[in-house]
Design a protein around this motif. Structure first.
Motif, PDB file in Angstrom:
ATOM      1  N   PHE A 156       0.899  -1.153   0.000  1.00  0.00           N
ATOM      2  CA  PHE A 156       0.000   0.000   0.000  1.00  0.00           C
ATOM      3  C   PHE A 156       0.939   1.205   0.000  1.00  0.00           C
ATOM      4  N   GLY A 157       1.186   1.720  -1.189  1.00  0.00           N
ATOM      5  CA  GLY A 157       2.131   2.827  -1.299  1.00  0.00           C
ATOM      6  C   GLY A 157       1.667   3.872  -2.279  1.00  0.00           C
ATOM      7  N   PHE A 158       1.908   5.125  -1.926  1.00  0.00           N
ATOM      8  CA  PHE A 158       1.551   6.253  -2.784  1.00  0.00           C
ATOM      9  C   PHE A 158       2.601   7.331  -2.600  1.00  0.00           C
ATOM     10  N   ALA A 159       2.577   8.312  -3.474  1.00  0.00           N
ATOM     11  CA  ALA A 159       3.559   9.399  -3.415  1.00  0.00           C
ATOM     12  C   ALA A 159       2.847  10.716  -3.181  1.00  0.00           C
ATOM     13  N   LEU A 243       6.350   7.183  -2.376  1.00  0.00           N
ATOM     14  CA  LEU A 243       6.693   6.293  -3.478  1.00  0.00           C
ATOM     15  C   LEU A 243       5.440   5.567  -3.948  1.00  0.00           C
ATOM     16  N   ASN A 244       5.150   5.680  -5.240  1.00  0.00           N
ATOM     17  CA  ASN A 244       4.022   4.938  -5.803  1.00  0.00           C
ATOM     18  C   ASN A 244       4.392   3.464  -5.937  1.00  0.00           C
ATOM     19  N   GLN A 245       3.481   2.581  -5.515  1.00  0.00           N
ATOM     20  CA  GLN A 245       3.659   1.143  -5.687  1.00  0.00           C
ATOM     21  C   GLN A 245       2.454   0.592  -6.448  1.00  0.00           C
ATOM     22  N   ASP A 246       2.541  -0.662  -6.897  1.00  0.00           N
ATOM     23  CA  ASP A 246       1.444  -1.159  -7.735  1.00  0.00           C
ATOM     24  C   ASP A 246       0.217  -1.559  -6.916  1.00  0.00           C
ATOM     25  N   ASN A 247       0.398  -1.817  -5.606  1.00  0.00           N
ATOM     26  CA  ASN A 247      -0.724  -2.036  -4.691  1.00  0.00           C
ATOM     27  C   ASN A 247      -1.623  -3.198  -5.101  1.00  0.00           C
ATOM     28  N   VAL A 248      -1.014  -4.235  -5.621  1.00  0.00           N
ATOM     29  CA  VAL A 248      -1.748  -5.455  -5.944  1.00  0.00           C
ATOM     30  C   VAL A 248      -1.393  -6.519  -4.901  1.00  0.00           C
ATOM     31  N   LEU A 249      -2.431  -7.078  -4.275  1.00  0.00           N
ATOM     32  CA  LEU A 249      -2.234  -8.202  -3.364  1.00  0.00           C
ATOM     33  C   LEU A 249      -2.033  -9.464  -4.200  1.00  0.00           C
ATOM     34  N   ARG A 250      -0.935 -10.177  -3.929  1.00  0.00           N
ATOM     35  CA  ARG A 250      -0.657 -11.410  -4.657  1.00  0.00           C
ATOM     36  C   ARG A 250      -0.502 -12.552  -3.655  1.00  0.00           C
ATOM     37  N   ILE A 251      -1.247 -13.623  -3.905  1.00  0.00           N
ATOM     38  CA  ILE A 251      -1.212 -14.801  -3.041  1.00  0.00           C
ATOM     39  C   ILE A 251      -0.757 -15.974  -3.897  1.00  0.00           C
ATOM     40  N   PHE A 252       0.381 -16.560  -3.554  1.00  0.00           N
ATOM     41  CA  PHE A 252       0.968 -17.624  -4.359  1.00  0.00           C
ATOM     42  C   PHE A 252       0.730 -18.975  -3.700  1.00  0.00           C
ATOM     43  N   GLY A 253       0.173 -19.902  -4.479  1.00  0.00           N
ATOM     44  CA  GLY A 253      -0.048 -21.261  -3.999  1.00  0.00           C
ATOM     45  C   GLY A 253       0.624 -22.272  -4.893  1.00  0.00           C
ATOM     46  N   THR A 254       0.507 -23.528  -4.522  1.00  0.00           N
ATOM     47  CA  THR A 254       1.163 -24.588  -5.283  1.00  0.00           C
ATOM     48  C   THR A 254       0.468 -24.873  -6.608  1.00  0.00           C
TER      49      THR A 254
END
Length: 676
Positions: A156-159, A243-254
């Motif tokens: 969660f990032g913004f500028a 700082l701007n960030q892409d702010n996408v939640l990513r959940i990695f599974g098998t």
């Protein structure tokens, strides 16, 4: 009388951008109505237009005093959350508080304690947790659609336009920066996901590693942390205000991954978030799932809080943030901040001169009684407070204030505690609160391996410097060294008495009765001040072997007879058996190596059984009986207590109204007679 039965009449404490969004949520809710705004500048233009239909009240106190308000939404900057949530609870108002609930988990715990005592609702306004998208996300994880969860990445990032020292996000005195303002979102979400993967409401990380860039105002402008959860899930979280960030939640599974953009607004804004969850298979296939929710995004938390209040619950129902969930998230933020050295100036002693409720410290409390101790010129509370686990002034002062306001004035410190920080904290607190003369300080020095006569004066000088005082009231050698003639130790302590640096009794901690007898006899022969106090373990449960090397228990029959015949004051550590009188122990509970090694014997279990029996009769807990046993001895017996929270402190104080007769004590100890 509520003119709209079944509706919660909300007041907003502090108008601002987030307050306007919340007002929209109230308007779109099924069980809430906006009744009033508490503003420090009620004449500010545009308030009536921004909050149509709401009465504009002059100040926050006016809002809390208004009988036509059921619940308040606290939307002021972070440093005011604890003060006004506590005052709201004291006024009987339910509270929904913007995140973070407090600056630290210690502050949040004090807020929860106030709500618990008042019987009021308290919730942390992580709005996203109540939006239908969150429940759908949990369902997908539990379904196994992406297999076993291995890693979570969230930002969660913004500028901001630039460094703006007057803006709350950059202001040190407003607890600015990203970790507290937006870092809680990815942290709370990671804990939720890790919990969902394990079939739990949330999970706690067992490791937290943090990094940050602290800007020119001392707040974090961009920061990252790694969280490791039991079972192997790793979360990478980051936040920023520069700082701007892409702010996408990513959940990695098998078996694939899940992506959720801007989950805190369900992919939308402060009005509407339709919800969007992308499920990407390991073969690259993609499915987009939306809850297609068109209600106001803030209406869900308004209704969830209202439902809890109307049902008489004090916490959010899951997946809202219950108290334990809020505390868990803040503990992670505390560890993240500690890792990067981020302590706001407003958390340090010079600027934190009031209690957590924002009021000056009050004297005259009577919940903790006082007694005279031989050799001490002023009365001391019947229990002494130990607080060596605290590492910041803002956390430790909460407990110190509460203990003092309850009537406590006896504080247990040691040269080695917290590498000196315990003494430093107490010194800062005594100076800030102006209560040195009302307080009784226990100091300890000459801990092994530095247990020599010449160490006593050197360490005491450092202790006095840390404590910001010219004397201590009670002094103990922290250990004994039988290789040194006992007279040399008596001489060294007597010199400190004559120099005015010890102005009360001195003696030994973890000394045997033989060494004490020898020391007393030496002092009597030579005209020195006699050692006249001990600080040994004493408990209803007898310590079978030392917890730490060099420790001495005084719980045996021979010790009790000696203490009584000498009328020797004993300041008892581990007076409640370090968990032996709680559910952590039991004949069939052998998971704690320390409990088994130190306390497990059939005689001790018999004592525990009788404590449980008496507690049931008195409407108390066994640990209350254990503490009362120490308090009601036939010699001056002062337990050292070490609560970490206000709830634990209050619980300990429940033992103070238990009176045990000599027959009760004998029965608890040996079972030879029934308690009266």
């Amino acid at each position: 009388m509520n003119s709209e039965p079944g509706k919660i009449r909300w007041g907003i404490l502090g108008p601002g951008g987030i307050a306007k969004a919340f007002a929209g949520g109230v308007a779109g809710s099924r069980n809430g109505v906006l009744a009033a705004i508490g503003a420090r500048n009620p004449g500010k233009s545009g308030l009536a237009e921004t909050f149509p239909g709401a009465r504009i009240l002059d100040g926050y106190d006016a809002l809390l005093a208004d009988p036509a308000i059921d619940a308040v939404y606290i939307s002021i900057p972070h440093p005011g959350h604890a003060q006004w949530a506590i005052r709201a609870a004291e006024a009987g108002k339910h509270v929904l508080c913007e995140k973070p609930l407090g600056l630290t988990a210690f502050e949040a715990d004090a807020m929860i304690h106030a709500a618990r005592k008042a019987g009021t609702f308290l919730g942390e306004a992580f709005m996203y947790r109540l939006h239908p998208q969150t429940l759908k996300l949990v369902e997908l994880i539990r379904s196994g659609i992406i297999g076993d969860i291995r890693m979570i990445k969230s930002s969660f990032g913004f500028a901001m336009p630039g460094f703006m020292p007057e803006h709350r996000l950059y202001a040190n005195d407003l607890a600015g920066g990203g970790i507290l303002d937006v870092g809680g979102y990815p942290v709370s979400m990671a804990r939720l996901i890790a919990g969902a993967a394990a079939g739990l409401p949330f999970a706690e990380p067992d490791k937290v590693v943090g990094a940050a860039h602290l800007g020119q105002s001392g707040v974090d402008e961009w920061a990252s942390a790694l969280l490791h959860f039991p079972g192997g899930i790793i979360a990478e979280v980051s936040c920023s205000i520069s700082l701007n960030q892409d702010n996408v939640l990513r959940i990695f599974g098998t078996k694939g991954r899940i992506e959720v953009p801007d989950f805190w607004f369900a992919g939308g804004d402060r009005d509407v978030g339709l919800g969007r969850i992308d499920v990407i298979g390991s073969d690259g296939s993609r499915e987009t799932i939306s809850v297609n929710e068109k209600r106001h995004v803030y209406s869900f938390e308004v209704d969830a809080a209202g439902d809890a209040i109307l049902a008489g619950r004090q916490e959010f129902a899951w997946p809202g943030m219950a108290w334990a969930d809020s505390l868990g998230t803040l503990r992670v933020l505390d560890r993240w901040r500690a890792a990067v050295g981020l302590e706001y100036e407003i958390e340090k002693a010079p600027l934190r001169t009031n209690t957590i409720s924002g009021r000056p410290l009050r004297s005259g409390g009577t919940a903790i009684g006082k007694r005279m101790i031989p050799g001490l010129s002023k009365p001391a509370s019947v229990v002494a407070l130990g607080f060596e686990d605290f590492r910041t002034f803002s956390s430790g002062s909460i407990l110190l204030d509460a203990f003092f306001e309850a009537g406590g004035n006896l504080f247990d410190t040691g040269y080695v505690y917290g590498a000196g920080y315990t003494e430093t904290l107490l010194g800062q607190w005594l100076k800030n609160r102006g209560v040195r003369e009302q307080s009784v300080i226990i100091a300890k020095g000459a801990h092994s391996p530095l247990c020599y006569p010449d160490v006593i004066g050197k360490q005491l000088a450092q202790s006095l410097d840390r404590l910001q005082t010219d004397h201590v009231d009670i002094y103990f050698m922290h250990r004994d060294n039988p290789d040194v003639p006992v007279g040399e130790f008596v001489d060294a302590m007597d010199r400190e008495v004559k120099a005015g640096r010890i102005r009360g009794p001195f003696g030994g901690s973890n000394w045997t009765m033989e060494r004490m007898d020898e020391a007393i006899a030496y002092a009597e022969r030579t005209g020195k001040q006699k050692p006249c106090a001990l600080s040994n373990n004493f408990s209803l449960a007898e310590m079978l072997e030392p917890i730490w090397a060099g420790c001495v228990t005084s719980s045996t029959d021979a010790w009790k007879a000696w203490l009584t015949s000498r009328q020797m004051p004993n300041f008892a550590w581990s007076s409640q058996g370090r968990g032996f009188f709680t559910d952590r122990a039991g004949r069939d509970r052998r998971d704690s190596e320390e409990l088994v090694r130190v306390w497990y014997s059939e005689r001790n279990f018999g004592r525990r059984d009788r404590a449980i029996e008496l507690a049931a009769r008195l409407g108390k807990s066994p640990i209350h009986i254990a503490l009362a046993y120490v308090l009601n001895q036939s010699f001056p017996s002062v337990p050292l207590i070490g609560p970490r929270t206000l709830g634990e402190l209050d619980d300990s104080l429940r033992a103070l109204d238990i009176t045990l007769s000599p027959a009760d004590l004998e029965w608890l100890d040996g079972g030879s007679r029934h308690a009266a």
